[in-house]
Design an enzyme around this catalytic site. Structure first.
Site, short mmCIF file in Angstrom:
data_model
loop_
_atom_site.label_atom_id
_atom_site.label_comp_id
_atom_site.label_asym_id
_atom_site.label_seq_id
_atom_site.Cartn_x
_atom_site.Cartn_y
_atom_site.Cartn_z
N CYS A 77 -36.22 -18.07 11.20
CA CYS A 77 -37.31 -17.83 12.36
C CYS A 77 -37.11 -16.49 12.93
CB CYS A 77 -36.18 -18.64 13.51
SG CYS A 77 -37.22 -18.53 15.26
N CYS A 118 -37.14 -15.42 16.53
CA CYS A 118 -35.94 -15.33 17.02
C CYS A 118 -35.21 -14.13 16.56
CB CYS A 118 -35.06 -16.45 16.67
SG CYS A 118 -35.91 -18.07 16.49
N ASP A 119 -35.15 -13.88 15.32
CA ASP A 119 -34.39 -13.01 14.57
C ASP A 119 -34.81 -11.54 14.20
OD1 ASP A 119 -32.36 -14.90 15.12
OD2 ASP A 119 -32.47 -15.78 12.87
#
Ligand SMILES: Cc1cc2nc3c(=O)[nH]c(=O)nc-3n(C[C@H](O)[C@H](O)[C@H](O)COP(=O)(O)OP(=O)(O)OC[C@H]3O[C@@H](n4cnc5c(N)ncnc54)[C@H](O)[C@@H]3O)c2cc1C
Length: 323
Positions: A149, A152-153
């Site tokens: 992701c 997200c990261d």
């Protein structure tokens, strides 16, 4: 019948005379929020949590869920769970839905503890699993440099070198996003780009991005975190070892659709097709979150989807009862 059943596994016997307004299948953000919205409509849902928190529980830090600067996935899961328990919403944990059948105006849902529950509607919130590459080192280094992701990261890779795997929209978008954080981004894809031209153009504009097509990752290596990948070039029949700090695998998701694949329409990615109200093609079955065709697979979008599906289910029940 008692409210707020906190059952683990097979201990609880449900009262077979109860007809639920909705059986919500899934205990990720979509399922929890659907339960909350139905409850606040004065309806009686049964939430089948499955694995508490779904993918959220598998996430380290979440920094893009409004209201929390940074929160561990396990802690956000507990926030969701306590919120629902606080309202005494009926839920079963670690009990899976095994099949759905239509019977007159109702659905019959068979559970993994062999009980069968009757319900007026179904909200499917079974989520999905990120598609894996299946190469050496991938599972061992997940969360230690291997990510599924980028949205997200990406910030965790500020100033670092990363490799992206995939050639569709999500991979190219991930490469563009990561180029703003990482020192260098290298995209590896087994064939030609499948992404939108506008995304490819953006990728080409980024100065710190390189790419190679016709290549596959063979190994992800490193002792305690990602340190390198081995890339096999199919045309040259050569393997090159490249040092890197992270590998983002963006090759799509496998939605969990087994329960409904013979009931509702799916798209070419096996996602449940929903409209803007989260109706599926089957009246009375609604779907929310990662299992659906709605774009952007995020905690906040899944939660929002759950709310929309619940409000639509509530209207459906109202009309059903007017008949
Ligand atoms: C490693 C990782 C990191 C991520 N990081 C972020 C991030 O930082 N920010 C962000 O916004 N998003 C992030 N995401 C994405 C986000 O977690 C998902 O988009 C979101 O959880 C989807 O929610 P959902 O409710 O649709 O499904 P899921 O979270 O997948 O939940 C599905 C639920 O359904 C249950 N279930 C499945 N089948 C059955 C069945 N037959 N019976 C009963 N229950 C069933 C499962 O047990 C689970 O509880 C991340 C995902 C991963 C994997």
């Amino acid at each position: 019948m008692e409210l707020n059943i906190l059952s683990q596994g097979t201990e609880l016997t449900l009262d077979p005379s109860v007809t639920w307004d909705s059986v919500i299948i899934g205990g990720g953000p979509a399922g929890y929020n659907a339960a909350l919205y139905l409850y606040r409509k004065g309806l009686r849902p049964l939430l089948l949590v499955g694995a508490r928190g779904g993918q959220v529980a598998l996430t380290n830090e979440i920094e893009n869920y409004l209201g929390f600067q940074s929160i561990h996935g396990g802690d956000l899961t507990e926030e969701f769970h306590q919120h629902i328990i606080g309202f005494e919403i009926d839920l079963l944990e670690n009990v899976m839905a095994e099949s759905i059948e239509k019977s007159d105006d109702l659905f019959k849902v068979k559970l993994s503890n062999n009980e069968v529950v009757d319900t007026k509607t179904i909200i499917l919130a079974t989520g999905g699993d990120h598609r894996k590459l299946g190469v050496d080192g991938e599972a061992r280094l997940e969360g230690k440099g291997v990510s599924y992701c980028a949205i997200c990261d990406a910030p965790f890779f500020k100033g670092k070198d990363v490799v992206i795997v995939g050639g569709g929209d999500s991979a190219v978008e991930a490469a563009v996003d990561l180029s703003k954080w990482a020192s260098h981004v290298h995209l590896v894809h087994r064939s030609v780009f499948r992404a939108d031209q506008v995304l490819i153009d953006r990728l080409m504009e980024a100065e710190n991005v390189t790419y190679e097509l016709g290549s596959v990752i063979q190994t992800i290596g490193g002792e305690n975190s990602v340190e390198y990948v081995e890339i096999y070039n199919k045309e040259d029949d050569t393997v090159v070892k490249k040092e890197t700090d992270g590998v983002f695998i963006e090759i799509g998701q496998e939605p969990r659709v087994d329960l409904v694949k013979d009931l509702v329409d799916l798209n070419d990615q096996n996602q449940v097709i929903v409209d803007e109200y989260r109706n599926t093609s089957y009246p009375g079955i609604f779907a929310a979150g990662d299992v659906t065709s709605s774009p952007y697979k995020q905690v906040i979008t899944a939660a929002s989807d759950g709310a929309v599906a619940a409000l639509t289910a509530s209207n459906y029940i109202m009309k059903m009862e007017e008949k």
